[in-house]
Design a protein around this motif. Sequence first.
Motif: not given
Length: 163
Positions: A141-144, A146-147
């Motif tokens: 879930t890295y991108n989530l 960060m968002k």
Amino acid sequence: MPLGNLTSQFFANLYLNELDYFVKHKLKAKYYIRYVDDFVILHKNKRLLKNWKKKINNFLKEKLKLGLHPEKSKIFPLKRGITLLGFRIFSKHRLLKKSNARRIWKRLGKFKQKYQSGNIEKEKISQSLDGWIAYAEFANTYNLRMKVAFAFAEAFNTEGIAK
């Protein structure tokens, strides 16, 4: 007793200990995982799994006065992934359930309203968000994350969180 209450989790584990014994020692299931009232059994033989499902349901009805959920108790290929504890678990990766990802955005919106009306402090929001991020780190879930962190920083005029 309210669902999610720590004592209800404790009593579920205590009460379902008999199920653990039945599945591991009577059915001799090698790959059995249970957390509170969620459990998974892995096996290559679909016919055997169907047989075990009937035996487990009978055991639960006769011994514990419980039953398997008719829609949530399914037998399917492992390549489709397993839904457990808010994750979709595959052989090589884990994803957060879509409903859990949507829930953090709703929660962030509610936090913003409460913060603007003075009903919650930024520190409480940050603590809640830290907890969700720690949970979400168990999946890819890295991108989530960060968002969500950037949305938090923007919404509450802060430098965000360092995770």
